[in-house]
Design an enzyme around this catalytic site. Sequence first.
Site, PDB file in Angstrom:
ATOM      1  N   HIS A 107       0.867  -1.195   0.000  1.00  0.00           N
ATOM      2  CA  HIS A 107       0.000   0.000   0.000  1.00  0.00           C
ATOM      3  C   HIS A 107       0.901   1.241   0.000  1.00  0.00           C
ATOM      4  O   HIS A 107       0.944   2.010   0.951  1.00  0.00           O
ATOM      5  CB  HIS A 107      -0.892  -0.040   1.246  1.00  0.00           C
ATOM      6  CG  HIS A 107      -2.084   0.866   1.194  1.00  0.00           C
ATOM      7  ND1 HIS A 107      -2.401   1.645   0.088  1.00  0.00           N
ATOM      8  CD2 HIS A 107      -3.067   1.123   2.107  1.00  0.00           C
ATOM      9  CE1 HIS A 107      -3.510   2.322   0.346  1.00  0.00           C
ATOM     10  NE2 HIS A 107      -3.924   2.034   1.560  1.00  0.00           N
ATOM     11  N   GLN A 131      -0.465   4.906   0.803  1.00  0.00           N
ATOM     12  CA  GLN A 131      -0.697   5.177   2.220  1.00  0.00           C
ATOM     13  C   GLN A 131       0.615   5.521   2.905  1.00  0.00           C
ATOM     14  O   GLN A 131       0.687   6.442   3.726  1.00  0.00           O
ATOM     15  CB  GLN A 131      -1.324   3.940   2.891  1.00  0.00           C
ATOM     16  CG  GLN A 131      -1.493   4.087   4.390  1.00  0.00           C
ATOM     17  CD  GLN A 131      -2.514   5.147   4.767  1.00  0.00           C
ATOM     18  OE1 GLN A 131      -3.623   5.140   4.254  1.00  0.00           O
ATOM     19  NE2 GLN A 131      -2.160   6.063   5.668  1.00  0.00           N
ATOM     20  N   CYS A 148      -3.416   3.543   9.448  1.00  0.00           N
ATOM     21  CA  CYS A 148      -3.887   3.982   8.129  1.00  0.00           C
ATOM     22  C   CYS A 148      -5.399   4.166   8.081  1.00  0.00           C
ATOM     23  O   CYS A 148      -5.897   4.859   7.199  1.00  0.00           O
ATOM     24  CB  CYS A 148      -3.429   2.996   7.060  1.00  0.00           C
ATOM     25  SG  CYS A 148      -4.143   1.346   7.236  1.00  0.00           S
TER      26      CYS A 148
HETATM   27  N1  NVA Z   1      -4.411  -3.870   5.629  1.00  0.00           N
HETATM   28  C1  NVA Z   1      -5.653  -3.210   5.352  1.00  0.00           C
HETATM   29  C2  NVA Z   1      -5.435  -1.820   4.911  1.00  0.00           C
HETATM   30  C3  NVA Z   1      -6.707  -1.041   4.660  1.00  0.00           C
HETATM   31  C4  NVA Z   1      -6.472   0.352   4.195  1.00  0.00           C
HETATM   32  C5  NVA Z   1      -6.412  -4.000   4.294  1.00  0.00           C
HETATM   33  O1  NVA Z   1      -5.790  -4.435   3.315  1.00  0.00           O
HETATM   34  O2  NVA Z   1      -7.612  -4.203   4.474  1.00  0.00           O
HETATM   35  N1   CP Z   2      -6.209   3.780   4.496  1.00  0.00           N
HETATM   36  C1   CP Z   2      -6.941   3.503   3.413  1.00  0.00           C
HETATM   37  O1   CP Z   2      -6.428   3.108   2.366  1.00  0.00           O
HETATM   38  O2   CP Z   2      -8.266   3.699   3.601  1.00  0.00           O
HETATM   39  P1   CP Z   2      -9.448   3.304   2.616  1.00  0.00           P
HETATM   40  O3   CP Z   2      -9.566   1.799   2.655  1.00  0.00           O
HETATM   41  O4   CP Z   2     -10.657   3.967   3.212  1.00  0.00           O
HETATM   42  O5   CP Z   2      -9.131   3.785   1.242  1.00  0.00           O
END
Ligand code: NVA
Ligand code: CP
Length: 314
Positions: free
Chosen positions: A139, A142, A269
């Site tokens: 990610h 983020q 995040c």
């Molecule tokens: N690790 C989490 C991050 C969400 C922004 C997911 O992948 O659901």
């Molecule tokens: N932190 C983040 O990526 O949030 P969302 O899943 O709301 O986009």
Amino acid sequence: MSNSPIRHFLDLTTPGVPAIKAMLAEARRRKDARKGQPKGRVDPDRPLDGHVLASIFEKPSTRTRVSFDMAMRQLGGSTLTLSSSELQLGRGETIADTAQVLSRMVDAIMIRTSAHAKIEELAAYASVPVVNGLTDFNHPCQVMADLLTVEEKLGGVEGTTWAWLGDGNNMTHSIIEAGSLLGFTVRVAVPEGYDPEPAVIEAARKAGGKVELLRDPRAAVEGADVVVTDTWVSMGQADSEAKMAAMMPYQVTAELMALARKEAIFLHCLPAHRDEEATSEVIDGPQSVVFDEAENRLHAQKAVLLWCLGRLNP
Ligand code: NVA
Ligand code: CP
């Protein structure tokens, strides 16, 4: 068409350190310049005037969706927000064909998807930049916001120590990668069976990064500058009682935060599962900067888009 390579943003290593630093500086500059202004006002230089971003979501999102949409508006461009279930992609049209079609109609593509191989395939076939809005593997957008937040709050990231607690997931991978690129230590404290991918740790160490893999959450947090966690069950992952029980000792509590440096900050995040990975006391507490971090998604994403579209160098 120009022969310069397309600037995809799939991870942090590919753009490289000078580009990441340039993006962080640009994000700060634009954020400062528009303080107090209405959020929909376009930045006076309109750097992405006439440009359109297609954002594809194969998973839910609040921050990524809104930050990219607002980023394009503030830069003078516009967006199409698409869910894969509404696209032919959801009925089996290939990623390769989708990439080629979208590339004929829009200037950049952002996608949130599951398998990382899908975004790699999209980027391989797209003739416009592809931006990673989260995969099961990483990610990076983020973490650009996280870096911006730590710079703002602590004055810089180099030489700091970050303690990651909980599940070894997509966020962990991008933080480890960032640490190796920008010179901060990442202590990862996760229960056995939930380690980040060994290849990610190996690559970071090979690049000179300091990554410690621990089982003791207290040892990880002791003297840390940044304490960071995330949901114990990421989107698309199976929930289980066994996992929740294994994670419980890694919950970020006020007592755990007290072991970090006095000036330490707490990052998440979001979305948070309050009183699971972190207590509400911590999330709403004086060391928490989670809403600045969320806001910084917008500022960081503007810089990522400018870099991808060649408006920012290196
Ligand atoms: N690790 C989490 C991050 C969400 C922004 C997911 O992948 O659901
Ligand atoms: N932190 C983040 O990526 O949030 P969302 O899943 O709301 O986009």
